[in-house]
Design an enzyme around this catalytic site. Structure first.
Site, PDB file in Angstrom:
ATOM      1  N   ASP A  65       0.831  -1.190   0.000  1.00  0.00           N
ATOM      2  CA  ASP A  65       0.000   0.000   0.000  1.00  0.00           C
ATOM      3  C   ASP A  65       0.876   1.254   0.000  1.00  0.00           C
ATOM      4  O   ASP A  65       1.959   1.273   0.583  1.00  0.00           O
ATOM      5  CB  ASP A  65      -0.897  -0.019   1.239  1.00  0.00           C
ATOM      6  CG  ASP A  65      -2.012   1.011   1.176  1.00  0.00           C
ATOM      7  OD1 ASP A  65      -2.719   1.045   0.157  1.00  0.00           O
ATOM      8  OD2 ASP A  65      -2.179   1.767   2.151  1.00  0.00           O
ATOM      9  N   ARG A 110       4.520   5.229  -2.262  1.00  0.00           N
ATOM     10  CA  ARG A 110       5.251   6.500  -2.291  1.00  0.00           C
ATOM     11  C   ARG A 110       6.103   6.666  -1.031  1.00  0.00           C
ATOM     12  O   ARG A 110       6.998   7.517  -0.992  1.00  0.00           O
ATOM     13  CB  ARG A 110       4.247   7.649  -2.378  1.00  0.00           C
ATOM     14  CG  ARG A 110       3.471   7.680  -3.654  1.00  0.00           C
ATOM     15  CD  ARG A 110       2.205   8.534  -3.593  1.00  0.00           C
ATOM     16  NE  ARG A 110       2.471   9.915  -3.252  1.00  0.00           N
ATOM     17  CZ  ARG A 110       1.597  10.901  -3.410  1.00  0.00           C
ATOM     18  NH1 ARG A 110       0.390  10.620  -3.917  1.00  0.00           N
ATOM     19  NH2 ARG A 110       1.894  12.129  -3.085  1.00  0.00           N
ATOM     20  N   GLY A 111       5.831   5.858  -0.008  1.00  0.00           N
ATOM     21  CA  GLY A 111       6.512   6.057   1.265  1.00  0.00           C
ATOM     22  C   GLY A 111       7.789   5.258   1.449  1.00  0.00           C
ATOM     23  O   GLY A 111       8.453   5.395   2.478  1.00  0.00           O
ATOM     24  N   GLU A 134       0.736  -0.204  -4.939  1.00  0.00           N
ATOM     25  CA  GLU A 134      -0.212   0.863  -5.215  1.00  0.00           C
ATOM     26  C   GLU A 134       0.541   2.187  -5.323  1.00  0.00           C
ATOM     27  O   GLU A 134       0.872   2.809  -4.315  1.00  0.00           O
ATOM     28  CB  GLU A 134      -1.268   0.959  -4.111  1.00  0.00           C
ATOM     29  CG  GLU A 134      -2.329   2.014  -4.391  1.00  0.00           C
ATOM     30  CD  GLU A 134      -3.086   2.457  -3.150  1.00  0.00           C
ATOM     31  OE1 GLU A 134      -4.286   2.745  -3.272  1.00  0.00           O
ATOM     32  OE2 GLU A 134      -2.488   2.524  -2.065  1.00  0.00           O
ATOM     33  N   HIS A 194     -11.223   0.370  -2.299  1.00  0.00           N
ATOM     34  CA  HIS A 194     -11.741   0.980  -1.071  1.00  0.00           C
ATOM     35  C   HIS A 194     -11.351   2.446  -0.945  1.00  0.00           C
ATOM     36  O   HIS A 194     -12.024   3.209  -0.248  1.00  0.00           O
ATOM     37  CB  HIS A 194     -11.239   0.209   0.148  1.00  0.00           C
ATOM     38  CG  HIS A 194      -9.744   0.244   0.303  1.00  0.00           C
ATOM     39  ND1 HIS A 194      -8.903  -0.506  -0.486  1.00  0.00           N
ATOM     40  CD2 HIS A 194      -8.948   0.953   1.138  1.00  0.00           C
ATOM     41  CE1 HIS A 194      -7.651  -0.270  -0.144  1.00  0.00           C
ATOM     42  NE2 HIS A 194      -7.646   0.610   0.839  1.00  0.00           N
ATOM     43  N   GLN A 202     -14.749   6.066   1.145  1.00  0.00           N
ATOM     44  CA  GLN A 202     -13.896   7.229   0.886  1.00  0.00           C
ATOM     45  C   GLN A 202     -14.214   7.921  -0.446  1.00  0.00           C
ATOM     46  O   GLN A 202     -14.133   9.140  -0.553  1.00  0.00           O
ATOM     47  CB  GLN A 202     -12.425   6.797   0.913  1.00  0.00           C
ATOM     48  CG  GLN A 202     -12.002   6.228   2.272  1.00  0.00           C
ATOM     49  CD  GLN A 202     -10.518   5.971   2.331  1.00  0.00           C
ATOM     50  OE1 GLN A 202      -9.702   6.899   2.333  1.00  0.00           O
ATOM     51  NE2 GLN A 202     -10.142   4.695   2.378  1.00  0.00           N
TER      52      GLN A 202
END
Length: 342
Positions: free
Chosen positions: A20, A23-24, A46, A120, A132
């Site tokens: 997930d 980018r981190g 993702e 989701h 969301q």
């Protein structure tokens, strides 16, 4: 972290991992984790980040969504969610859905694309607050979007509420069966027929070749195809035929062609690539020699083709002057050129 991944694998039966918000952390880090988890195990990342979100000094700021996703996949050695397709689902016409990662001409790009309509984060969810829904596909496009991802290359995913909560399960099951019966894989060849409106494409599975027409003006069905699915008020249509071993290219020539002002020369014929005998969807040829007009067509091998030359009005497709009988005939793959004449 690696100990927890092993725990998921050894004690909870995890066969692969979804990463997930990648980018981190770096894609190289993901590669190291997967080598420890199981180098042949499936993984997907993702990467929801548009080119404009990268700094101006970063090459990705001016790159395409596809290039950014493929770069992450190459460095992580994982599949990646096809946000190039998702962006076109949101912002493009049906014809532009071909610009997703799963529609890339290179099979190495198609096979890493995990396609989806919503998840989701992007879509609505059942429950009091509706989830969301940061970037949901509009309701009137959802059935067509599922038809596209489930009948085209890539690794399609289905959003749970669409399958079990919102009455779309029967359509999704039918599409999945059609995909399996045809033998469509992540890297299956796909060829888009851009001379129609909407989205028209042929997909070569290992057992069957599918022709799909999504909200399209394909009216005359090519010879050899049988109906497989009409759904959503016929905005979704699919036909099937035996699969061809490979594609081949044939150059068609029309000789003794003398189009007048406001006219051009076209090739029309029995296969979908030549408009299925509809001059409105014939393919345009270009002048290559005095009174000769030519154009290359890519289509499956071992197909018996009937075709003719037409001179057609540029403003009215119904105003067409046809080559006289008999039809021109060829078998694809038997030669690289074919000639018709007025």
């Amino acid at each position: 972290m690696m100990q927890e991944f092993r725990n998921l694998r050894d004690n909870y039966g995890a066969k692969g991992l979804r990463f997930d918000f990648v980018r981190g952390y770096t894609p190289e880090r993901v590669n190291l984790w997967m080598k420890d988890f199981g180098d042949q195990a499936f993984c997907v990342g993702e990467l929801w980040k548009s080119p404009g979100e990268f700094p101006a000094s970063d090459w990705r700021n001016k790159a395409s969504w596809q290039d950014i996703l493929k770069d992450w996949s190459d460095r992580s050695r994982c599949a990646v969610f096809d946000f190039a397709l998702k962006e076109r689902l949101q912002n493009g016409s049906l014809a532009e859905w071909r610009h997703g990662l799963n529609g890339n001409p290179d099979p190495a790009w198609r096979q890493i694309a995990v396609t989806f309509v919503d998840n989701h984060d992007t879509g609505y969810s059942p429950g009091q607050y509706g989830g969301q829904h940061h970037w949901p596909v509009p309701e009137d496009k959802r059935n067509i979007a599922y038809a596209y991802i489930l009948l085209s290359p890539g690794i399609p995913t289905v959003y749970w509420p669409d399958m079990y909560d919102w009455g779309r399960g029967d359509l999704i099951r039918t599409l999945i069966k059609l995909r399996k019966d045809a033998g469509i894989r992540a890297d299956s060849p796909i060829r888009f027929q851009s001379h129609y409106s909407g989205l028209v494409a042929t997909i070569n599975g290992s057992r069957q070749r599918l022709l799909i027409a999504l909200d399209a003006d394909l009216s005359m069905i090519p010879e050899g195809f049988t109906q497989a699915l009409f759904a959503d008020a016929e905005r979704i249509r699919a036909w099937q035929t035996r699969s061809a071993p490979e594609d081949t290219t044939t150059t068609l020539h029309c000789d003794n062609a003398n189009p007048g002002n406001g006219q051009a020369v076209y090739a029309v014929g029995s296969p979908v690539e030549l408009g299925a005998w509809d001059p409105a969807h014939a393919i345009a040829l270009k002048p290559t020699a005095p009174q000769r007009w030519s154009g290359a067509v890519v289509w499956p091998t071992q197909q018996a083709i009937k075709w003719k030359c037409v001179i057609r009005s540029l403003s009215n497709a119904n105003q067409a002057y046809w080559q006289k009988d008999p039809d021109n005939s060829l078998t694809t793959g038997a030669g690289t050129e074919a000639v018709g004449s007025f």
